[in-house]
Design an enzyme around this catalytic site. Structure first.
Site, PDB file in Angstrom:
ATOM      1  N   ASP A 163      -4.973  48.798  47.999  1.00 17.50           N
ATOM      2  CA  ASP A 163      -4.764  47.365  48.072  1.00 17.50           C
ATOM      3  C   ASP A 163      -5.182  46.758  49.509  1.00 17.50           C
ATOM      4  O   ASP A 163      -5.780  45.628  49.747  1.00 17.50           O
ATOM      5  CB  ASP A 163      -3.123  46.805  48.125  1.00 17.50           C
ATOM      6  CG  ASP A 163      -2.672  47.467  46.786  1.00 17.50           C
ATOM      7  OD1 ASP A 163      -3.454  48.250  46.213  1.00 17.50           O
ATOM      8  OD2 ASP A 163      -1.420  46.975  46.366  1.00 17.50           O
ATOM      9  N   GLU A 390       4.286  59.369  49.842  1.00 11.24           N
ATOM     10  CA  GLU A 390       3.152  58.470  49.538  1.00 11.24           C
ATOM     11  C   GLU A 390       1.733  58.765  50.114  1.00 11.24           C
ATOM     12  O   GLU A 390       0.993  58.692  49.735  1.00 11.24           O
ATOM     13  CB  GLU A 390       3.617  57.280  49.852  1.00 11.24           C
ATOM     14  CG  GLU A 390       2.839  56.104  48.938  1.00 11.24           C
ATOM     15  CD  GLU A 390       3.401  54.556  49.215  1.00 11.24           C
ATOM     16  OE1 GLU A 390       4.504  54.354  50.061  1.00 11.24           O
ATOM     17  OE2 GLU A 390       2.799  53.688  48.634  1.00 11.24           O
TER      18      GLU A 390
HETATM   19  C1  GLC Z   1       0.569  50.569  46.267  1.00 10.11           C
HETATM   20  C2  GLC Z   1      -0.472  51.106  45.993  1.00 10.11           C
HETATM   21  C3  GLC Z   1      -1.016  51.047  44.532  1.00 10.11           C
HETATM   22  C4  GLC Z   1       0.002  51.820  43.579  1.00 10.11           C
HETATM   23  C5  GLC Z   1       1.320  51.162  43.892  1.00 10.11           C
HETATM   24  C6  GLC Z   1       2.360  51.903  43.423  1.00 10.11           C
HETATM   25  O1  GLC Z   1       0.665  49.163  45.897  1.00 10.11           O
HETATM   26  O2  GLC Z   1      -1.685  50.371  46.757  1.00 10.11           O
HETATM   27  O3  GLC Z   1      -2.170  51.890  44.448  1.00 10.11           O
HETATM   28  O4  GLC Z   1      -0.452  51.598  42.337  1.00 10.11           O
HETATM   29  O5  GLC Z   1       1.649  51.059  45.390  1.00 10.11           O
HETATM   30  O6  GLC Z   1       2.559  52.948  43.661  1.00 10.11           O
END
Ligand code: GLC
Length: 422
Positions: A163, A390
């Site tokens: 993102d 993460e």
């Molecule tokens: C964030 C990440 C995305 C992911 C989400 C849930 O928005 O950028 O890639 O799917 O988190 O983990």
């Protein structure tokens, strides 16, 4: 080893709700995410096949009538997440977001099915999953590549899954932020704001989202007039790989495969147009602003995962990839560290992500075994050292973002256990 394997399983089971799994057990992501669920299904397949298929099935229950599989499904309507279901205001059987995410389901399903002997009574169920995934891919062909160019577009940075990547800085800068925007972010109250997107970038995400909603998520209209329209290397590489895997599934289950086969042939040649001979790397193309995007993102190397037949390009790409983190102990950083856009701690602008490493590892396996094994080893060691977080720091391996992160646990399991099946 056993201990870590059990811990990884515990992370997944701890995040599991009815039929689906949250990306993490803290409040950061209280819903089902599209590509997270794909990675998660693969993790489950190492110890609970039922959960693996259920994860995929639940995601597909949220499929829209036109075929789109949303990037978020809001099973629980009562959360503090922003943007929540009422802000998106869409969905079919399950309230959802109005955009998609990298289409990894076919890839995961094929991997899962390779490990098992399919019983006759299950064939029908699996066939129905494959049909839904085909409908999803056809939606991408029809609406995200209406000119049948062989390459599909994303209409929001969130569709890429990375993102906050610097890849989106230029197209985002060209967007006029909506006047009097009113919304309340939740993410930067849960996680240190230094690790999350800036407010100005969030304003742009929300502006694009509102514009999509105003256009009733009409895919035909939006390809033409969306505020953001980019052909992303990573997304297209994943889609090409997914089409190849889908083709093999369609053949195996005696389903119609001509459209997908033709599209693969087209993509395979057209994607080479994104190759920058001088930089010896792939670059994005911003359709909206008619410009190349050259940020040195690790996702540009997802092209290896697409398994292009062009051996020369593959060789050159691997050479460039080796330079991405040549001086760093932990890799791969999401952005090349010597780049001006690199930020050590901010998400998608520097840190290491386990799913990116996993994708690149898969792509390297049959092209450079030694390098592939190094990536595998380093990725496993990083998670062992720092935990199921993460994302991680390229300099010192420090963990950031959400803890008990599902796809980190899942892909750790897959990397550590894959030998058993090879
Ligand atoms: C964030 C990440 C995305 C992911 C989400 C849930 O928005 O950028 O890639 O799917 O988190 O983990």
């Amino acid at each position: 080893m056993l201990n870590e394997i059990n811990q990884a399983k515990k992370v997944l089971l701890g995040n599991r709700k009815k039929g689906y799994t949250l990306p993490t057990n803290n409040k950061l992501y209280p819903a089902q995410w599209n590509w997270d669920s794909g990675f998660i299904a693969l993790g489950y397949s190492h110890f609970n096949l039922k959960f693996a298929l259920e994860e995929i099935n639940t995601l597909l229950r949220g499929q829209w009538n036109d075929g789109m599989v949303p990037h978020i499904l809001f099973h629980d309507l009562n959360t503090n997440y922003y943007p929540n279901h009422s802000v998106w205001n869409c969905g079919n059987k399950i309230r959802s977001s109005g955009i998609t995410q990298p289409p990894i389901l076919a890839i995961m399903l094929r991997k899962i099915l390779e490990k098992i002997i399919i019983k006759n009574k299950d064939k029908f169920k699996i066939k129905s999953i494959i049909k839904k995934i085909t409908k999803y891919h056809q939606w991408l062909l029809k609406y995200r590549d209406p000119k049948n160019s062989g390459l599909v577009s994303i209409l929001h940075p969130w569709e890429s899954g990375y993102d906050n990547s610097p890849l989106w800085d230029k197209p985002l800068n060209a967007i006029k932020i909506e006047k009097n925007l009113k919304y309340k972010r939740g993410d930067n109250k849960i996680i240190n704001p230094d690790f999350r997107p800036l407010d100005i970038d969030y304003d742009r995400y929300v502006t694009i989202k509102n514009h999509l909603r105003k256009n009733k998520y009409d895919p035909k209209k939006l390809y033409q007039n969306s505020m953001f329209n980019v052909v992303d290397v990573g997304f297209n590489s994943i889609f090409l790989k997914a089409n190849k895997d889908l083709l093999s599934l369609l053949k195996k289950f005696n389903l119609e495969y001509k459209d997908i086969q033709n599209y693969i042939v087209k993509s395979e040649t057209q994607i080479e147009k994104l190759y920058d001979k001088r930089k010896k790397s792939f670059v994005n193309y911003d359709i909206k602003n008619k410009k190349k995007i050259t940020a040195p993102s690790i996702t540009n190397y997802f092209i290896l995962f697409a398994d292009l037949k062009n051996k020369l390009i593959n060789k050159e790409i691997i050479k460039t990839l080796r330079k991405h983190n040549s001086k760093d102990k932990f890799f791969f950083s999401s952005i090349k560290p010597n780049n001006i856009k690199y930020e050590e701690k901010r998400y998608w602008r520097g840190p290491v992500w386990i799913n990116c490493n996993w994708i690149i590892y898969q792509g390297l396996k049959d092209k450079d075994k030694k390098f592939a094994n190094l990536v595998r080893r380093k990725t496993i060691d990083l998670v062992k050292k720092s935990g199921f977080y993460e994302y991680f720091d390229t300099n010192n391996g420090n963990p950031y973002g959400a803890k008990n992160f599902s796809w980190t646990a899942s892909l750790f399991l897959d990397l550590i256990l894959e030998k058993k099946y090879n």
